[in-house]
Write a protein that holds these residues in place. Structure first.
Motif, mmCIF file in Angstrom:
data_model
loop_
_atom_site.group_PDB
_atom_site.id
_atom_site.type_symbol
_atom_site.label_atom_id
_atom_site.label_comp_id
_atom_site.label_asym_id
_atom_site.label_seq_id
_atom_site.Cartn_x
_atom_site.Cartn_y
_atom_site.Cartn_z
ATOM 1 N N VAL A 288 2.898 0.037 25.630
ATOM 2 C CA VAL A 288 4.028 0.884 25.964
ATOM 3 C C VAL A 288 5.326 0.139 25.669
ATOM 4 C CG1 VAL A 288 5.119 2.168 27.837
ATOM 5 C CG2 VAL A 288 2.633 1.928 27.784
ATOM 6 N N PRO A 289 6.247 0.750 24.919
ATOM 7 C CA PRO A 289 7.528 0.087 24.667
ATOM 8 C C PRO A 289 8.255 -0.198 25.978
ATOM 9 C CG PRO A 289 7.334 2.105 23.373
ATOM 10 C CD PRO A 289 6.183 2.082 24.316
ATOM 11 N N VAL A 290 8.906 -1.358 26.045
ATOM 12 C CA VAL A 290 9.616 -1.784 27.253
ATOM 13 C C VAL A 290 11.109 -1.813 26.980
ATOM 14 C CG1 VAL A 290 10.039 -3.738 28.798
ATOM 15 C CG2 VAL A 290 7.697 -3.165 28.115
ATOM 16 N N SER B 238 -0.721 -6.189 31.782
ATOM 17 C CA SER B 238 -1.622 -7.343 31.813
ATOM 18 C C SER B 238 -1.142 -8.415 30.845
ATOM 19 C CB SER B 238 -3.046 -6.921 31.463
ATOM 20 O OG SER B 238 -3.081 -6.371 30.157
ATOM 21 N N ALA B 239 -0.264 -8.030 29.931
ATOM 22 C CA ALA B 239 0.315 -8.958 28.965
ATOM 23 C C ALA B 239 1.523 -8.275 28.319
ATOM 24 C CB ALA B 239 -0.701 -9.342 27.899
ATOM 25 N N LEU B 240 2.360 -9.074 27.684
ATOM 26 C CA LEU B 240 3.471 -8.547 26.901
ATOM 27 C C LEU B 240 3.283 -8.965 25.451
ATOM 28 C CD1 LEU B 240 6.563 -9.460 29.130
ATOM 29 C CD2 LEU B 240 5.379 -7.251 28.988
ATOM 30 N N TYR B 241 3.634 -8.067 24.547
ATOM 31 C CA TYR B 241 3.671 -8.372 23.119
ATOM 32 C C TYR B 241 5.136 -8.328 22.706
ATOM 33 C CZ TYR B 241 3.432 -7.794 18.085
ATOM 34 O OH TYR B 241 3.629 -7.936 16.739
ATOM 35 N N VAL B 242 5.598 -9.347 21.979
ATOM 36 C CA VAL B 242 6.997 -9.443 21.574
ATOM 37 C C VAL B 242 7.068 -9.506 20.058
ATOM 38 C CG1 VAL B 242 9.124 -10.773 21.782
ATOM 39 C CG2 VAL B 242 7.528 -10.680 23.709
ATOM 40 N N GLU B 243 7.740 -8.523 19.451
ATOM 41 C CA GLU B 243 7.847 -8.484 17.994
ATOM 42 C C GLU B 243 8.852 -9.507 17.465
ATOM 43 O OE1 GLU B 243 8.744 -4.377 17.138
ATOM 44 O OE2 GLU B 243 6.620 -3.951 16.813
ATOM 45 N N THR C 110 16.558 -12.005 25.432
ATOM 46 C CA THR C 110 17.174 -11.861 24.111
ATOM 47 C C THR C 110 16.150 -11.393 23.070
ATOM 48 O OG1 THR C 110 16.786 -14.193 23.581
ATOM 49 C CG2 THR C 110 18.906 -13.634 24.597
ATOM 50 N N ALA C 111 14.870 -11.513 23.378
ATOM 51 C CA ALA C 111 13.823 -11.037 22.473
ATOM 52 C C ALA C 111 13.875 -9.515 22.399
ATOM 53 C CB ALA C 111 12.455 -11.491 22.982
ATOM 54 N N SER C 112 13.299 -8.963 21.348
ATOM 55 C CA SER C 112 13.278 -7.499 21.216
ATOM 56 C C SER C 112 11.914 -7.044 20.704
ATOM 57 C CB SER C 112 14.397 -7.035 20.279
ATOM 58 O OG SER C 112 14.214 -7.565 18.989
ATOM 59 N N GLY C 113 11.744 -5.737 20.734
ATOM 60 C CA GLY C 113 10.456 -5.181 20.339
ATOM 61 C C GLY C 113 9.372 -5.588 21.322
#
Length: 88
Positions: free
Chosen positions: A20-22, A35-40, A78-81
């Protein structure tokens, strides 16, 4: 299409059921605990763990943070995606 998950109970040690986009926010929790984050796109990610601790970490592009997260904070991020991996 064959669905190998249809007769199984979802488990935290298995794959997430969705990403799900955050939108980082200082005052609002995620709709479901991740349960985890994915950062583009790498940078700093500031978040609140399920245990209630505030953490800020630096990550590279295409990173996965395998930690239970209730909120991704706007302040310090500061990260995105960013995407939340959820099991519901």
């Amino acid at each position: 299409m064959r669905n190998p998950f249809e007769n199984r109970t979802p488990a935290l040690h298995g794959p997430a059921l969705d990403m799900v986009p955050v939108t980082p926010a200082d005052a609002a929790d995620l709709g479901d605990v991740a349960s985890a984050l994915y950062v583009e796109t790498g940078g700093a990610v500031s978040f609140v763990t399920l245990a209630g601790a505030v953490r800020t970490v630096s990550v590279a592009d295409k990173s996965i943070l395998p930690v239970a997260v209730r909120r991704v904070r706007a302040t310090g991020t500061t990260a995105s995606g960013i995407f939340a991996m959820v099991h519901v």
